[in-house]
Design a protein around this motif. Structure first.
Motif, short mmCIF file in Angstrom:
data_model
loop_
_atom_site.label_atom_id
_atom_site.label_comp_id
_atom_site.label_asym_id
_atom_site.label_seq_id
_atom_site.Cartn_x
_atom_site.Cartn_y
_atom_site.Cartn_z
N ASP B 353 -2.27 4.55 2.10
CA ASP B 353 -1.01 3.87 1.75
C ASP B 353 -0.85 3.77 0.24
O ASP B 353 0.23 4.04 -0.31
CB ASP B 353 -1.00 2.44 2.32
N GLU B 358 2.27 2.37 -1.24
CA GLU B 358 2.72 1.47 -0.17
C GLU B 358 1.63 0.52 0.32
O GLU B 358 0.45 0.72 0.08
CB GLU B 358 3.21 2.31 1.02
N ASN B 371 5.82 -0.32 6.77
CA ASN B 371 5.36 -0.01 5.42
C ASN B 371 6.37 -0.50 4.39
O ASN B 371 7.57 -0.46 4.61
CB ASN B 371 5.15 1.50 5.26
N SER B 373 7.03 -0.73 -0.07
CA SER B 373 6.60 -0.30 -1.39
C SER B 373 5.73 -1.39 -1.99
O SER B 373 6.08 -2.57 -1.94
CB SER B 373 7.81 -0.05 -2.29
N LYS B 374 4.59 -1.00 -2.56
CA LYS B 374 3.69 -2.04 -3.08
C LYS B 374 4.26 -2.71 -4.33
O LYS B 374 3.80 -3.76 -4.75
CB LYS B 374 2.29 -1.48 -3.32
#
Lengths: 474, 474
Positions: B353, B358, B371, B373-374
């Motif tokens: 990820d 992510e 999921n 977006s980080k």
């Protein structure tokens, strides 16, 4: 016709310290008596003090990973009997439930005087590996001890407290935890209650029933009597052996856990009152005060005064615990009322002051009044509160130091004891301690970690083994 | 050799609802049993739920001027007997202290099953003028009732609760206060617990011993049984007359005060579990959850993964109750563990990820994975929590509505009751209520403020006087 109530005066503390104390408890509306002797009602103003102590400790517990739990009010008599020293210490004052409205119970139940046996029984069930350790539990609850002589906050048949119960893999870790707790209490005294303590180990005679080591914090009241204000116990493996609390360690050996327990109670509120207050009533240190600032409009019907009072109230209420008193009573009555209740700061809003752009601030701890610019006083408040807190702590510290003496002879010990306060003496052990208690009424408060004052014990003339701080106490 | 513990599975709620419930209580580590039947241990995760309810209510009480107090655990038998309906209702289940470790007591003491008599006695002492009114007191405490059949949270010999006790000059003000309290509980359900309630008056038969009017909030469990989750009582002048609580009003007349009392307890936690959870374990609504977000690194030894997990933890911990699990256990074990514990959101940090910028977020309430977006997921969290809360409330509301029926004949009533849930019927009064309870096991939950369904009572064929919502209940 209006019923005019005067603010009630308290007895002078020099003429009758005991009456002065209960006057403050009752007249500052901290407590009321119930119809069962030894059980008190904590009124809003008194209970708020305990809530602020709880908040302080909960905040600290969150940082250190101590978790709050709630264990039952009762346990079986059988459980109580598992640790012999413990039952001997607590059994005489334990209250028993024997029946309900309908019938007798098969087995008498003990109402918790303290909860070591309950926690130990639970720990025995859930601990099997070093991976289960440590456990750091705390509970806030009521406990019951059938005390004969009772006094509000200081000694009651029921009181509220916090009891920490922890379990560790090693002696060292448990000893560290025991010290952690007593240091936390010292910090609580220093930061919240403005109370300095003497901190140290209890003698064998005075330690907790079931403990190997007991540390205590001791406060000195204005009448020169000591008050044990909190304790922390290293229980060793005593309870672990009685309750079979064992774990498999990393070296695959089965071992007994090492336990601690520690507590402070509503007794701290008694210390707070007895150390800080005066003949006008309660004096509260600012960080624990339920009302930190009271605002009193001197001409409450003057619209300008009222508007300014409300504006200041709205300004301050987001940061401080502040109260605006708009009651239809004279300013003089209100002044006395909040002095009796020990509110640290009083802001007086008067027409004359306002015309000069000022407000008057009264500080309860030294009963001083000063004028401040109404535009800039707000920035002064944090400093004022800090100064009040520090001065109150220093005053109590000074009183403690001034009443701490040492004795090289038994006669000197007795002479010092007449002056009240603490007297240190190097003694031979429990035999001396018992003799001193019988003959003078003073008890061993803590062992001092200082060199011996005399090589021999002035009481028994045997070799002295430790220096102990004695005092008459509550 | 490592001892590998599996995450324990809970019984399916369809196969055995009762076992499913106690499985969750024990395996999610909310409670443990003590050695005295009916007394439970509130473990950290269970007690934290109660602490969050307390915080919510304390925040509300501060806004409305309700003050916290603490009254004694015990009172004399004599006091108990002052209000006749009250003692008849509570005496059979009251526990008594009759002795201490040393001796028998002169007078038996009752352990509070509820505290109306204690507050009334105190109010009689301090109230003399309309200026002393109202008094708005509340206490958080333990109470003891010697129940026969016990079940964690729902019915215990000891439980924790909040009891409000207020005194007013007029009937209207007291009635408003009674409604205020029940509306506060509805709000607590809606905002914190995601629990919809049916709210209404209790019938004469079901009202509180000593009250004129009792309002109740009733929750519907997943098995179709109702649970009384909180009550608010208008006591009229019943206790005032028994305890002589009088005041001089503005018109110089001496009058009896009007009182209310109201409470919610740890029973709410039982409702929370029984309404929301599933066969994987507990499902907690986000605003009461002790852990709102758990962060699990999928490759905990991968430095990049670990660093990112820690960074996210530090980012979130100032705003949410968040836990980073770095234990040396498989991600699968951890997933099951936090699903069992009902943690609303799980953030999985994995190398794959992360390479795509992510993170994966698992939502417990519908067991879905998405999921994000980080870089932007943090801004989504408030919305996610709000949506989860709303959906949980709506689901419970839908279940309640789907299981709420009405009957025009007694046979229809019995048929509906087979389907579980609520059945409304217009009845002639207590005679019908008793017959229904005896023959079907259903009890009157609340009186509905709706038009009569039938002019006559289908049970007695007498004229119907009110429409009542019935259900089988805990």
């Amino acid at each position: 016709m209006k019923s005019i109530k005067r603010v009630e005066k308290v007895t002078s503390h020099l003429s009758d310290f005991g009456q002065w104390y209960t006057d403050i408890c009752l007249k500052a509306e901290l407590i009321a008596y119930s119809d069962v002797k030894g059980f008190i009602i904590y009124l809003p103003y008194g209970y708020a003090l305990w809530e602020n102590i709880q908040k302080y400790l909960n905040y600290e517990f969150q940082k250190t990973g101590h978790q709050n739990v709630y264990f039952p009010l009762v346990f079986s008599e059988k459980l109580f009997q598992k640790e012999k020293d413990h039952i001997q210490g607590f059994s005489p004052e334990a209250a028993m439930i024997t029946s309900t409205g309908q019938k007798e119970l098969f087995e008498k139940l003990v109402i918790r005087p303290t909860s070591e046996v309950l926690f130990s029984q639970y720990y025995a069930k859930i601990i099997s590996s070093y991976r289960d350790l440590p456990k750091l539990y705390n509970q806030f609850c009521n406990v019951v001890r059938w005390e004969k002589a009772t006094k509000p906050f200081l000694r009651g048949k029921e009181f509220l407290w916090q009891e920490g119960h922890t379990v560790h893999a090693t002696e060292k870790e448990a000893l560290d935890q025991t010290l952690f707790a007593i240091q936390l209490y010292e910090k609580l005294g220093k930061e919240l209650l403005a109370l300095p303590f003497v901190c140290g180990r209890k003698t064998e005679k005075e330690k907790f029933a079931g403990a190997l080591i007991t540390y205590s914090i001791e406060a000195l009241m204005q009448d020169g009597q000591a008050l044990q204000a909190g304790t922390s116990h290293y229980l060793g493996t005593n309870f672990a052996q009685s309750f079979q609390i064992q774990f498999q360690d990393q070296d695959h050996q089965n071992k007994y856990v090492h336990q601690t327990s520690w507590g402070v109670s509503t007794r701290l509120i008694g210390a707070l009152i007895m150390v800080h207050s005066d003949d006008e009533g309660l004096i509260l240190p600012p960080y624990i005060a339920p009302i930190q600032i009271v605002i009193i409009p001197l001409q409450p019907k003057n619209e300008l005064v009222q508007a300014e009072a409300k504006k200041i109230f709205d300004d301050l209420k987001t940061t401080y615990r502040v109260h605006l008193d708009l009651q239809n009573k004279t300013p003089g009555w209100k002044f006395s009322q909040y002095e009796l209740k020990g509110v640290p700061l009083r802001i007086e809003i008067g027409a004359r002051d306002l015309a000069q752009g000022e407000v008057t601030i009264f500080q309860r701890y030294n009963n001083s009044k000063n004028n401040f610019s109404k535009n800039t006083f707000k920035a002064e408040i944090p400093k004022l509160l800090k100064t009040i807190h520090d001065k109150m702590y220093q005053k109590a510290q000074k009183h403690l130091e001034a009443n701490r003496r040492q004795a090289s002879t038994y006669q000197e010990f007795k002479d010092h004891l007449q002056k009240k306060g603490y007297v240190a003496m190097s003694i031979s052990g429990m035999d001396a301690e018992i003799k001193i208690k019988t003959e003078t009424g003073a008890t061993a408060r803590v062992i001092l970690e200082t060199p011996l004052i005399t090589p021999n014990c002035p009481v028994t003339d045997k070799k002295a083994i430790q220096t102990v701080l004695f005092a008459k106490s509550y």
